[in-house]
Design an enzyme around this catalytic site. Structure first.
Site, PDB file in Angstrom:
ATOM      1  N   TYR A  56     -12.929  -2.711 -13.659  1.00 49.96           N
ATOM      2  CA  TYR A  56     -12.707  -1.300 -13.354  1.00 49.96           C
ATOM      3  C   TYR A  56     -12.607  -0.504 -14.661  1.00 49.96           C
ATOM      4  O   TYR A  56     -11.532  -0.315 -15.232  1.00 49.96           O
ATOM      5  CB  TYR A  56     -11.435  -1.104 -12.525  1.00 49.96           C
ATOM      6  CG  TYR A  56     -11.356  -1.948 -11.273  1.00 49.96           C
ATOM      7  CD1 TYR A  56     -12.502  -2.502 -10.697  1.00 49.96           C
ATOM      8  CD2 TYR A  56     -10.130  -2.203 -10.668  1.00 49.96           C
ATOM      9  CE1 TYR A  56     -12.414  -3.282  -9.557  1.00 49.96           C
ATOM     10  CE2 TYR A  56     -10.047  -2.980  -9.515  1.00 49.96           C
ATOM     11  CZ  TYR A  56     -11.196  -3.523  -8.968  1.00 49.96           C
ATOM     12  OH  TYR A  56     -11.111  -4.300  -7.833  1.00 49.96           O
ATOM     13  N   PRO A 203      -9.973  -2.510   3.091  1.00 51.39           N
ATOM     14  CA  PRO A 203      -9.159  -2.743   4.293  1.00 51.39           C
ATOM     15  C   PRO A 203      -9.391  -1.734   5.399  1.00 51.39           C
ATOM     16  O   PRO A 203      -9.015  -1.984   6.545  1.00 51.39           O
ATOM     17  CB  PRO A 203      -7.730  -2.643   3.759  1.00 51.39           C
ATOM     18  CG  PRO A 203      -7.838  -1.726   2.581  1.00 51.39           C
ATOM     19  CD  PRO A 203      -9.159  -2.040   1.956  1.00 51.39           C
TER      20      PRO A 203
END
Length: 279
Positions: A56, A203
């Site tokens: 990231y 999710p």
């Protein structure tokens, strides 16, 4: 009643609903300042598990977390991932689990996060070009040196998890999983049998129009948002489930964390269970 806490071992317990830092902007400017505010607010609201990775921003996300939160409050677990590097022929990102690369990324991660030890270090992906024993053996050595506390994996199959567990203790698995995408159901079940934490990335998923409509209907009936319903479904799915929804907005952060208090009855859960969409 569903427990809100997951215990890795006697020395480490976290709130099951965590925070994924991947989408936080790291470039200087107003968005960066807003990202710092969001992370600090997450901790104020009781988040004790924050997920990041070297991938990231090439470590920029790790630096952002240290800028926002160091010195860290007691009980906060920041887990990071290694094993992807700009080692392609043209400098592009590729899987790279060579021992020297993993060791360097862990040591640089310690520096960026301003930590003496990374309590949970996850292998971002298994590098098919490097023997798994070499990859996990390096992490095991780093654990013996006190630089990491626990070892996790990401995007693995049941067979890969079994192979890894013959080499090293595995504390966590981070695979893609949500109410509509349950390709890794067997991995979740293996983790549950072994008491291994399962961190679902992505999710929350909207799915097809039919799925969206059913999720929205359940949300209206229980007085919640669709996102809260999806997170509550995950929390109720397994005691080893540790969702890490990410956001760069304060309102979304507070919406996500409020899902912990949402109870879905058997009828609502059954309706959501039927929404699984084949890949």
């Amino acid at each position: 009643m569903t427990s809100t806490v997951f215990r890795f071992d006697q020395g480490l317990a976290v709130r099951r609903l965590g925070f994924g830092a991947m989408h936080l902007p790291t470039e200087p400017g107003p968005a960066h300042e807003a990202a710092l505010t969001v992370v600090r607010r997450a901790v104020e609201l009781g988040v004790t598990l924050i997920d990041t990775a070297y991938l990231y921003g090439g470590g920029a996300n790790e630096e952002l977390l240290a800028e926002a939160l160091h010195p860290y409050p007691d009980g906060l677990l920041i887990t990071t991932k290694v094993g992807v590097a700009r080692s392609g022929a043209g400098g592009e990102w590729k899987l790279d689990g060579r021992p020297a690369v993993l060791r360097t990324q862990v040591e640089q991660g310690l520096r960026r996060l301003r930590l003496e030890r990374i309590e949970l270090l996850q292998l971002h992906r298994i590098d098919p070009e490097t023997p798994l024993a070499d990859q996990l053996g390096t992490l095991r050595d780093l654990r013996a040196e006190g630089k990491i506390g626990r070892i996790g994996l990401s995007e693995v199959t049941v067979a890969e998890l079994d192979q890894a567990r013959r080499i090293v203790d595995v504390a966590s698995v981070q695979n893609r999983y949500n109410v509509l995408d349950r390709e890794h159901e067997p991995v979740l079940e293996a983790c549950e049998r072994a008491g291994i934490a399962f961190l679902p990335w992505r999710p929350v998923a909207a799915g097809s129009s039919g799925a969206k409509a059913e999720i929205a209907a359940v949300a209206a009936e229980v007085g919640a948002t669709p996102t809260q319903v999806l997170l509550a479904w995950l929390l109720g799915r397994s005691p080893v489930m540790l969702p890490i929804p990410g956001t760069a907005r304060l309102d979304h952060l507070e919406e996500n964390l409020a899902a912990e208090g949402l109870h879905l009855g058997q009828t609502h859960r059954a309706r959501l269970d039927r929404l699984h969409e084949p890949a």
